[in-house]
Design a protein around this motif. Sequence first.
Motif, mmCIF file in Angstrom:
data_model
loop_
_atom_site.group_PDB
_atom_site.id
_atom_site.type_symbol
_atom_site.label_atom_id
_atom_site.label_comp_id
_atom_site.label_asym_id
_atom_site.label_seq_id
_atom_site.Cartn_x
_atom_site.Cartn_y
_atom_site.Cartn_z
ATOM 1 N N GLU A 37 11.722 -0.456 22.564
ATOM 2 C CA GLU A 37 13.151 -0.666 22.777
ATOM 3 C C GLU A 37 13.515 -2.150 22.697
ATOM 4 O OE1 GLU A 37 16.286 -0.024 26.397
ATOM 5 O OE2 GLU A 37 14.899 1.632 25.968
ATOM 6 N N ILE A 38 12.709 -2.999 23.319
ATOM 7 C CA ILE A 38 12.960 -4.443 23.280
ATOM 8 C C ILE A 38 12.889 -4.955 21.845
ATOM 9 C CG2 ILE A 38 12.018 -6.703 23.924
ATOM 10 C CD1 ILE A 38 11.170 -5.344 26.603
ATOM 11 N N CYS A 39 11.874 -4.533 21.113
ATOM 12 C CA CYS A 39 11.729 -4.976 19.719
ATOM 13 C C CYS A 39 12.916 -4.535 18.880
ATOM 14 C CB CYS A 39 10.425 -4.459 19.125
ATOM 15 S SG CYS A 39 8.966 -5.291 19.785
ATOM 16 N N GLU A 40 13.370 -3.308 19.078
ATOM 17 C CA GLU A 40 14.522 -2.820 18.324
ATOM 18 C C GLU A 40 15.787 -3.590 18.687
ATOM 19 O OE1 GLU A 40 14.451 1.393 19.124
ATOM 20 O OE2 GLU A 40 12.988 1.746 17.509
ATOM 21 N N GLU A 41 15.977 -3.887 19.963
ATOM 22 C CA GLU A 41 17.149 -4.657 20.404
ATOM 23 C C GLU A 41 17.156 -6.057 19.800
ATOM 24 O OE1 GLU A 41 16.882 -4.615 24.653
ATOM 25 O OE2 GLU A 41 17.674 -2.582 24.822
ATOM 26 N N ARG A 42 15.978 -6.637 19.621
ATOM 27 C CA ARG A 42 15.870 -8.010 19.113
ATOM 28 C C ARG A 42 15.594 -8.063 17.606
ATOM 29 N NH1 ARG A 42 12.547 -11.079 23.978
ATOM 30 N NH2 ARG A 42 13.792 -10.206 25.665
ATOM 31 N N ASP A 43 15.661 -6.927 16.955
ATOM 32 C CA ASP A 43 15.408 -6.842 15.504
ATOM 33 C C ASP A 43 14.045 -7.403 15.105
ATOM 34 O OD1 ASP A 43 17.805 -5.544 14.834
ATOM 35 O OD2 ASP A 43 18.888 -7.453 14.866
ATOM 36 N N ILE A 44 13.040 -7.143 15.934
ATOM 37 C CA ILE A 44 11.667 -7.541 15.611
ATOM 38 C C ILE A 44 11.073 -6.421 14.769
ATOM 39 C CG2 ILE A 44 9.381 -8.056 16.555
ATOM 40 C CD1 ILE A 44 10.857 -9.102 19.080
ATOM 41 N N PRO A 45 10.607 -6.742 13.567
ATOM 42 C CA PRO A 45 10.099 -5.683 12.690
ATOM 43 C C PRO A 45 8.826 -5.046 13.234
ATOM 44 C CG PRO A 45 9.678 -7.834 11.715
ATOM 45 C CD PRO A 45 10.508 -8.060 12.955
ATOM 46 N N GLY A 46 8.684 -3.761 12.965
ATOM 47 C CA GLY A 46 7.501 -3.033 13.375
ATOM 48 C C GLY A 46 7.848 -1.604 13.722
ATOM 49 N N HIS A 47 6.844 -0.859 14.159
ATOM 50 C CA HIS A 47 7.053 0.542 14.520
ATOM 51 C C HIS A 47 5.905 1.024 15.403
ATOM 52 C CE1 HIS A 47 4.524 0.627 10.886
ATOM 53 N NE2 HIS A 47 3.963 1.676 11.452
ATOM 54 N N MET A 48 6.175 2.124 16.113
ATOM 55 C CA MET A 48 5.131 2.765 16.893
ATOM 56 C C MET A 48 4.284 3.609 15.943
ATOM 57 S SD MET A 48 5.698 1.650 19.919
ATOM 58 C CE MET A 48 4.479 2.592 20.806
ATOM 59 N N MET A 49 3.002 3.705 16.253
ATOM 60 C CA MET A 49 2.102 4.541 15.468
ATOM 61 C C MET A 49 0.939 4.971 16.353
ATOM 62 S SD MET A 49 0.105 1.774 13.034
ATOM 63 C CE MET A 49 -1.502 2.543 12.948
ATOM 64 N N PRO A 50 0.211 6.025 15.958
ATOM 65 C CA PRO A 50 -0.981 6.411 16.728
ATOM 66 C C PRO A 50 -1.994 5.274 16.728
ATOM 67 C CG PRO A 50 -0.372 8.122 15.170
ATOM 68 C CD PRO A 50 0.463 6.914 14.837
ATOM 69 N N ILE A 51 -2.742 5.167 17.796
ATOM 70 C CA ILE A 51 -3.723 4.091 17.915
ATOM 71 C C ILE A 51 -4.798 4.231 16.830
ATOM 72 C CG2 ILE A 51 -5.158 5.302 19.607
ATOM 73 C CD1 ILE A 51 -5.433 2.506 20.992
ATOM 74 N N PRO A 52 -5.103 3.139 16.115
ATOM 75 C CA PRO A 52 -6.168 3.200 15.114
ATOM 76 C C PRO A 52 -7.500 3.590 15.761
ATOM 77 C CG PRO A 52 -4.858 1.210 14.839
ATOM 78 C CD PRO A 52 -4.437 1.841 16.131
ATOM 79 N N SER A 53 -8.335 4.250 15.006
ATOM 80 C CA SER A 53 -9.588 4.789 15.560
ATOM 81 C C SER A 53 -10.551 3.717 16.063
ATOM 82 C CB SER A 53 -10.286 5.664 14.519
ATOM 83 O OG SER A 53 -10.586 4.906 13.364
ATOM 84 N N ASN A 54 -10.410 2.481 15.594
ATOM 85 C CA ASN A 54 -11.325 1.425 16.031
ATOM 86 C C ASN A 54 -10.841 0.697 17.286
ATOM 87 O OD1 ASN A 54 -9.221 0.333 14.486
ATOM 88 N ND2 ASN A 54 -10.426 -1.441 13.913
ATOM 89 N N LEU A 55 -9.730 1.157 17.882
ATOM 90 C CA LEU A 55 -9.207 0.562 19.105
ATOM 91 C C LEU A 55 -9.168 1.611 20.217
ATOM 92 C CD1 LEU A 55 -6.137 -1.394 17.687
ATOM 93 C CD2 LEU A 55 -8.390 -2.308 18.222
#
Length: 92
Positions: A37-55
């Motif tokens: 929500e904070i990123c969207e409010e501040r127009d910070i590019p990116g998105h939520m995604m499932p955690i990569p398998s190596n993390l």
Amino acid sequence: MYDTDETADAASLGDINKEIRIIVTFCTTTDAMAFKEICEERDIPGHMMPIPSNLTAGCGQVWSAPLTARKTVMELLEDPEIDYCERTLCEV
């Protein structure tokens, strides 16, 4: 996983067929959604995604942002009100 050092660039980090992205992990889904929500409010590019398998993290979701947003994301993570587990660079 890679260091988030400012001197790192995509060409020096690995396979050019994969994209290097800033990955922020969270301990809870609530923390992940608040960060989104904070990123969207501040127009910070990116998105939520499932955690990569190596993390690993308590929450199964991560925020994934392009390298062009590295400085902005790192500055946001300095805010003591932001709860996250780890930040790293990862090929996805």
